[in-house]
Design an enzyme around this catalytic site. Structure first.
Site, mmCIF file in Angstrom:
data_model
loop_
_atom_site.group_PDB
_atom_site.id
_atom_site.type_symbol
_atom_site.label_atom_id
_atom_site.label_comp_id
_atom_site.label_asym_id
_atom_site.label_seq_id
_atom_site.Cartn_x
_atom_site.Cartn_y
_atom_site.Cartn_z
ATOM 1 N N HIS A 29 -36.698 28.710 -11.439
ATOM 2 C CA HIS A 29 -37.291 27.410 -11.132
ATOM 3 C C HIS A 29 -37.697 27.463 -9.671
ATOM 4 O O HIS A 29 -37.488 28.432 -8.988
ATOM 5 C CB HIS A 29 -36.277 26.289 -11.265
ATOM 6 C CG HIS A 29 -35.641 26.147 -12.618
ATOM 7 N ND1 HIS A 29 -35.009 27.160 -13.260
ATOM 8 C CD2 HIS A 29 -35.535 25.074 -13.421
ATOM 9 C CE1 HIS A 29 -34.528 26.714 -14.415
ATOM 10 N NE2 HIS A 29 -34.839 25.447 -14.539
ATOM 11 N N CYS A 68 -37.660 28.195 -18.068
ATOM 12 C CA CYS A 68 -36.450 27.579 -18.612
ATOM 13 C C CYS A 68 -36.677 26.911 -19.972
ATOM 14 O O CYS A 68 -36.791 27.610 -20.962
ATOM 15 C CB CYS A 68 -35.845 26.633 -17.592
ATOM 16 S SG CYS A 68 -34.110 26.358 -17.944
ATOM 17 N N ARG A 124 -22.550 26.204 -17.526
ATOM 18 C CA ARG A 124 -23.946 26.009 -17.118
ATOM 19 C C ARG A 124 -24.270 26.862 -15.878
ATOM 20 O O ARG A 124 -23.465 26.955 -14.956
ATOM 21 C CB ARG A 124 -24.170 24.523 -16.822
ATOM 22 C CG ARG A 124 -25.609 24.157 -16.695
ATOM 23 C CD ARG A 124 -25.818 22.654 -16.681
ATOM 24 N NE ARG A 124 -27.238 22.378 -16.593
ATOM 25 C CZ ARG A 124 -28.056 22.315 -17.637
ATOM 26 N NH1 ARG A 124 -27.583 22.419 -18.856
ATOM 27 N NH2 ARG A 124 -29.350 22.122 -17.473
HETATM 28 N N1 GLN Z 1 -32.288 22.268 -21.690
HETATM 29 C C1 GLN Z 1 -32.313 23.662 -21.414
HETATM 30 C C2 GLN Z 1 -30.969 24.230 -20.959
HETATM 31 O O1 GLN Z 1 -30.163 23.547 -20.374
HETATM 32 C C3 GLN Z 1 -33.372 23.946 -20.380
HETATM 33 C C4 GLN Z 1 -33.028 23.394 -19.015
HETATM 34 C C5 GLN Z 1 -34.123 23.593 -18.017
HETATM 35 O O2 GLN Z 1 -35.292 23.594 -18.362
HETATM 36 N N2 GLN Z 1 -33.772 23.705 -16.769
HETATM 37 O O3 GLN Z 1 -30.725 25.392 -21.182
#
Ligand code: GLN
Length: 241
Positions: A195, A93, A127
């Site tokens: 993740h 990520c 998101r």
């Molecule tokens: N800040 C980045 C995004 O929102 C990465 C988020 C994350 O590492 N989960 O895309």
């Protein structure tokens, strides 16, 4: 006597928001099952990043922490040197986005990444949060054949250039951004939105990283608990699709 595999955990205090420390624990555990000795160095911001690690691990992080990690890695230059020396990299990520050419900071301004993967990241309309299931592609590492599972939580939409292959193809979830491809790979550098932590749920990926590090193919040792967890998540995703 085989060599000690040197693992560098990069800035876990910045890039460790999503249980990413579990990836290093998984590497340690799976290496031990294979009789491989590892050393683990956790690098804090301000500490020197080694250029001679065999495996670098970068996790996820919030936008501000991500920018701080990117700035420190730019200044260090050691990660690029490590990759040039043949090291393997698992980046998740925020870590994945940092390895690309550009990503957006907390204000939505483009920031320079390290350019170690031919990808650029802008913003998703909505998101991406939830379970992610993906299948490895035949163009990917031959050592990874299992269905990959994880969860995702990102606002970034990552676009792949011609210098990378997708890491996997999405079965369920968003992945890079349009629900088709997941992550990117070039040589021994892997970027992913899995993740979870990724290596606990997907031990074949850990075995691939270790096999690159030791220079020989490793047989898969998929433990019963991992298989049970995988089944549980797949059932959950299938039922809630
Ligand atoms: N800040 C980045 C995004 O929102 C990465 C988020 C994350 O590492 N989960 O895309």
């Amino acid at each position: 006597m085989s060599k000690t595999v040197k693992i560098a955990s990069i800035y876990p205090t910045l890039l460790g928001t999503y249980g990413d420390g579990g990836n290093v624990a998984a590497l340690r555990h799976i290496a031990a099952l294979h009789g491989i000795t590892v050393s683990v160095e956790e690098i804090s911001p301000g500490q020197k990043v080694p250029a001679n690690a065999d495996i670098y691990v970068l996790g996820g992080g919030e936008d501000t922490a991500q920018s701080a990690a990117a700035a420190a890695l730019h200044e260090s230059g050691a990660l690029a040197e490590g990759v040039k020396n043949g090291a393997a990299v698992l980046s998740i990520c925020a870590g994945y986005q940092i390895l690309g050419h550009t990503f957006l900071d907390a204000e939505g301004k483009p920031s320079a990444g390290l350019g170690l993967l031919d990808v650029t990241t802008d913003r998703l309309e909505k998101r991406a949060v939830g379970e992610l299931v993906a299948h490895p592609l035949s163009s990917g590492p031959a050592g990874i054949s299992a269905v990959l599972t994880g969860y995702e939580n990102h606002g970034g939409f990552t676009h792949l250039g011609s210098g990378v292959e997708p890491f996997a193809s999405v079965t369920s979830g968003i992945g890079n951004g349009d629900g088709t491809t997941e992550g990117a790979i070039n040589g021994r550098v892997i970027g992913t939105y899995l993740h979870g932590p990724c290596l606990v749920r997907n031990p074949q990926v850990a075995e691939q990283l270790l096999s690159w590090a030791v220079g020989r193919k490793l047989e898969h040792i998929v433990e019963a608990e991992v298989e049970a967890l995988r089944r549980e998540r797949l059932d959950f995703v299938t039922k809630n699709r």
